[in-house]
Design a protein around this motif. Structure first.
Motif, PDB file in Angstrom:
ATOM      1  N   MET A   1      44.251  52.849  35.977  1.00 30.09           N
ATOM      2  CA  MET A   1      43.463  52.039  36.891  1.00 30.09           C
ATOM      3  C   MET A   1      44.261  50.891  37.492  1.00 30.09           C
ATOM      4  SD  MET A   1      39.859  52.012  34.810  1.00 30.09           S
ATOM      5  CE  MET A   1      39.061  50.838  35.887  1.00 30.09           C
ATOM      6  N   ASP A   2      45.603  50.881  37.254  1.00 31.43           N
ATOM      7  CA  ASP A   2      46.405  49.803  37.791  1.00 31.43           C
ATOM      8  C   ASP A   2      47.188  50.213  39.031  1.00 31.43           C
ATOM      9  OD1 ASP A   2      48.124  51.492  36.533  1.00 31.43           O
ATOM     10  OD2 ASP A   2      49.226  49.943  35.436  1.00 31.43           O
ATOM     11  N   LYS A   3      46.898  51.409  39.574  1.00 34.57           N
ATOM     12  CA  LYS A   3      47.553  51.830  40.802  1.00 34.57           C
ATOM     13  C   LYS A   3      46.958  51.062  41.974  1.00 34.57           C
ATOM     14  CE  LYS A   3      48.509  56.513  39.140  1.00 34.57           C
ATOM     15  NZ  LYS A   3      48.256  57.962  39.370  1.00 34.57           N
ATOM     16  N   LYS A   4      47.715  50.959  43.045  1.00 33.22           N
ATOM     17  CA  LYS A   4      47.243  50.220  44.209  1.00 33.22           C
ATOM     18  C   LYS A   4      46.156  50.997  44.937  1.00 33.22           C
ATOM     19  CE  LYS A   4      51.590  47.758  44.997  1.00 33.22           C
ATOM     20  NZ  LYS A   4      52.739  47.566  45.895  1.00 33.22           N
ATOM     21  N   ILE A   5      45.110  50.270  45.319  1.00 31.10           N
ATOM     22  CA  ILE A   5      43.984  50.833  46.062  1.00 31.10           C
ATOM     23  C   ILE A   5      43.739  49.926  47.257  1.00 31.10           C
ATOM     24  CG2 ILE A   5      41.517  51.417  45.993  1.00 31.10           C
ATOM     25  CD1 ILE A   5      41.865  51.678  42.922  1.00 31.10           C
ATOM     26  N   LEU A   6      43.366  50.513  48.368  1.00 35.89           N
ATOM     27  CA  LEU A   6      43.026  49.720  49.545  1.00 35.89           C
ATOM     28  C   LEU A   6      41.515  49.581  49.638  1.00 35.89           C
ATOM     29  CD1 LEU A   6      44.030  48.270  52.078  1.00 35.89           C
ATOM     30  CD2 LEU A   6      43.750  50.418  53.320  1.00 35.89           C
TER      31      LEU A   6
ATOM     32  N   GLN B   1      37.994  43.338  57.039  1.00 38.64           N
ATOM     33  CA  GLN B   1      38.868  42.779  56.021  1.00 38.64           C
ATOM     34  C   GLN B   1      39.497  43.909  55.220  1.00 38.64           C
ATOM     35  OE1 GLN B   1      35.605  39.880  54.607  1.00 38.64           O
ATOM     36  NE2 GLN B   1      37.496  38.778  54.147  1.00 38.64           N
ATOM     37  N   LEU B   2      40.795  43.802  54.983  1.00 40.37           N
ATOM     38  CA  LEU B   2      41.529  44.775  54.186  1.00 40.37           C
ATOM     39  C   LEU B   2      42.188  44.046  53.029  1.00 40.37           C
ATOM     40  CD1 LEU B   2      43.508  46.628  57.030  1.00 40.37           C
ATOM     41  CD2 LEU B   2      41.222  47.168  56.197  1.00 40.37           C
ATOM     42  N   GLY B   3      42.205  44.683  51.870  1.00 37.69           N
ATOM     43  CA  GLY B   3      42.881  44.084  50.725  1.00 37.69           C
ATOM     44  C   GLY B   3      43.511  45.147  49.849  1.00 37.69           C
ATOM     45  N   ILE B   4      44.738  44.883  49.404  1.00 37.58           N
ATOM     46  CA  ILE B   4      45.386  45.761  48.434  1.00 37.58           C
ATOM     47  C   ILE B   4      45.002  45.280  47.040  1.00 37.58           C
ATOM     48  CG2 ILE B   4      47.575  46.632  47.539  1.00 37.58           C
ATOM     49  CD1 ILE B   4      48.789  46.071  50.295  1.00 37.58           C
ATOM     50  N   VAL B   5      44.407  46.163  46.250  1.00 36.54           N
ATOM     51  CA  VAL B   5      43.948  45.820  44.910  1.00 36.54           C
ATOM     52  C   VAL B   5      44.852  46.510  43.893  1.00 36.54           C
ATOM     53  CG1 VAL B   5      42.031  45.944  43.269  1.00 36.54           C
ATOM     54  CG2 VAL B   5      41.579  45.535  45.705  1.00 36.54           C
ATOM     55  N   GLU B   6      45.387  45.711  42.997  1.00 39.48           N
ATOM     56  CA  GLU B   6      46.239  46.243  41.928  1.00 39.48           C
ATOM     57  C   GLU B   6      45.923  45.497  40.641  1.00 39.48           C
ATOM     58  OE1 GLU B   6      50.928  47.367  41.172  1.00 39.48           O
ATOM     59  OE2 GLU B   6      50.446  45.631  42.426  1.00 39.48           O
ATOM     60  N   ASP B   7      45.693  46.257  39.562  1.00 37.82           N
ATOM     61  CA  ASP B   7      45.401  45.653  38.265  1.00 37.82           C
ATOM     62  C   ASP B   7      44.257  44.643  38.367  1.00 37.82           C
ATOM     63  OD1 ASP B   7      45.712  45.276  35.547  1.00 37.82           O
ATOM     64  OD2 ASP B   7      47.229  43.722  35.777  1.00 37.82           O
ATOM     65  N   SER B   8      43.193  45.054  39.080  1.00 31.25           N
ATOM     66  CA  SER B   8      41.959  44.267  39.229  1.00 31.25           C
ATOM     67  C   SER B   8      42.131  42.989  40.043  1.00 31.25           C
ATOM     68  CB  SER B   8      41.365  43.910  37.856  1.00 31.25           C
ATOM     69  OG  SER B   8      41.143  45.068  37.087  1.00 31.25           O
TER      70      SER B   8
ATOM     71  N   GLY C   1      43.921  55.510  46.891  1.00 30.08           N
ATOM     72  CA  GLY C   1      42.842  55.892  47.790  1.00 30.08           C
ATOM     73  C   GLY C   1      42.377  54.695  48.597  1.00 30.08           C
ATOM     74  N   ILE C   2      41.444  54.948  49.491  1.00 35.96           N
ATOM     75  CA  ILE C   2      40.854  53.906  50.332  1.00 35.96           C
ATOM     76  C   ILE C   2      39.354  53.889  50.100  1.00 35.96           C
ATOM     77  CG2 ILE C   2      40.481  53.069  52.687  1.00 35.96           C
ATOM     78  CD1 ILE C   2      42.991  54.630  53.528  1.00 35.96           C
ATOM     79  N   GLY C   3      38.821  52.738  49.699  1.00 35.04           N
ATOM     80  CA  GLY C   3      37.384  52.556  49.558  1.00 35.04           C
ATOM     81  C   GLY C   3      36.874  51.667  50.674  1.00 35.04           C
ATOM     82  N   ILE C   4      35.706  52.008  51.221  1.00 32.59           N
ATOM     83  CA  ILE C   4      35.197  51.305  52.400  1.00 32.59           C
ATOM     84  C   ILE C   4      33.711  50.979  52.235  1.00 32.59           C
ATOM     85  CG2 ILE C   4      34.857  51.411  54.903  1.00 32.59           C
ATOM     86  CD1 ILE C   4      37.111  53.463  55.035  1.00 32.59           C
ATOM     87  N   GLY C   5      33.349  49.748  52.555  1.00 27.51           N
ATOM     88  CA  GLY C   5      31.956  49.354  52.630  1.00 27.51           C
ATOM     89  C   GLY C   5      31.562  49.079  54.070  1.00 27.51           C
TER      90      GLY C   5
END
Length: 296
Positions: free
Chosen positions: A1-6, A16-23, A60-64
């Motif tokens: 779960m520490d891989k980068k996610i957009l 707004q875009l954010g790179i999420v890594e390690d929460s 992956g890319i998650g979108i709201g």
């Protein structure tokens, strides 16, 4: 779960875009939505924004989004304040361009799943996330999973008729404007100063919210309700009125164990969008081995 996610939050005025890594969000950008532009121009604007983050490799890319979503196929319908987005096959276009998984849901669901994975909701099996800003949105976590219903529209409790209008009219920023001709932010500032009129208005707001929560308790009976959005920052001023409305709920065992708290998470829209990808990861579902993935 520490891989980068957009994580992506598409709003009517900005993206707004954010790179999420390690929460954690390690990089973030925002830019105008171009809400008056064509469907394809807005998509290309989004793609350029993602590419501007650099040559990153994402899980992956998650979108709201503030609208209806066919989550299985990633089709966005009738997006709020973006007139050209009546039917957008966003998942297909982004997956074909970036060759990574894309998951999309309603923005209220993003808040709920974000709190479940990153916030105060992690220990609760059944959880409701309520967002109160310009509108009133509800996301549902049932048996550790996001329940979003048809077109991600489950939990649209703000549209329930209430006092001749709707719950949203009394339990969002609309209440202060429509009932008193005031801005909610100004009422909050005056409450901080101890102004009696502001304290009274926020207590009344709390009573209405408590009545809305009673509806939620009858239908869903969660263990916890977490509050987000700009109005939730006034929690200490409307909490008493809210609890007063809930105290007569007939099933005391339900209310005795119920937790209602404001969220303390920043950038929940980006983190929650990233949580859509995390919720489908092997590690997450191993840790919740009796459950199915949160999204199909």
């Amino acid at each position: 779960m520490d891989k980068k996610i957009l994580g992506v939050d598409i709003g009517g005025t900005k993206i707004q875009l954010g790179i999420v890594e390690d929460s954690k969000i390690i990089k973030e950008i925002k830019f105008p939505t171009l809400s008056g532009a064509s469907k394809e121009d807005i998509i290309q604007n989004l793609i350029r924004g993602i590419e501007s983050l650099g040559n990153e490799s994402f899980q992956g890319i998650g979108i709201g989004v503030p609208g209806l979503v066919d989550e299985n196929n990633g089709i966005v319908y009738d997006l709020l304040n973006i007139s050209s987005w009546k039917e957008v096959h966003l998942k297909k276009q982004l997956e074909e361009h970036f060759h990574i998984p894309v998951r999309i849901t309603n923005d209220a669901n993003v808040f709920a799943i974000g709190e479940k994975i990153f916030g105060k909701g992690s220990n609760y099996k059944n959880l409701i996330g309520i967002t109160m800003g310009t509108g009133f949105g509800t996301g549902i976590i049932a048996n550790h999973r996001l329940y979003s219903g048809s077109f991600s529209s489950a939990g649209e409790l703000g549209s329930i008729p209430y006092l001749g209008k709707t719950i949203e009219d009394y339990c969002s920023g609309k209440f202060f404007k429509n009932q008193y001709g005031l801005k909610g932010a100004n009422v909050f500032k005056d409450a901080e100063k101890g102004e009696k009129y502001a304290l009274k208005i926020l207590e009344e707001f709390g009573e209405h919210l408590g009545n809305a929560i009673n509806h939620i308790l009858y239908i869903l009976s969660p263990e916890a309700i977490l509050l987000g959005g700009s109005v939730s920052k006034s929690f200490k001023f409307f909490e008493a009125g809210m609890l007063h409305a809930i105290k007569d709920f007939p099933f005391k065992r339900v209310t005795d164990q119920l937790v209602i708290e404001p969220s303390d998470m920043e950038n929940i829209s980006i983190l929650g969008a990233a949580a859509l990808i995390i919720s489908e990861s092997k590690e997450y579902n191993t840790n919740n081995s009796n459950q199915n993935p949160i999204l199909p």
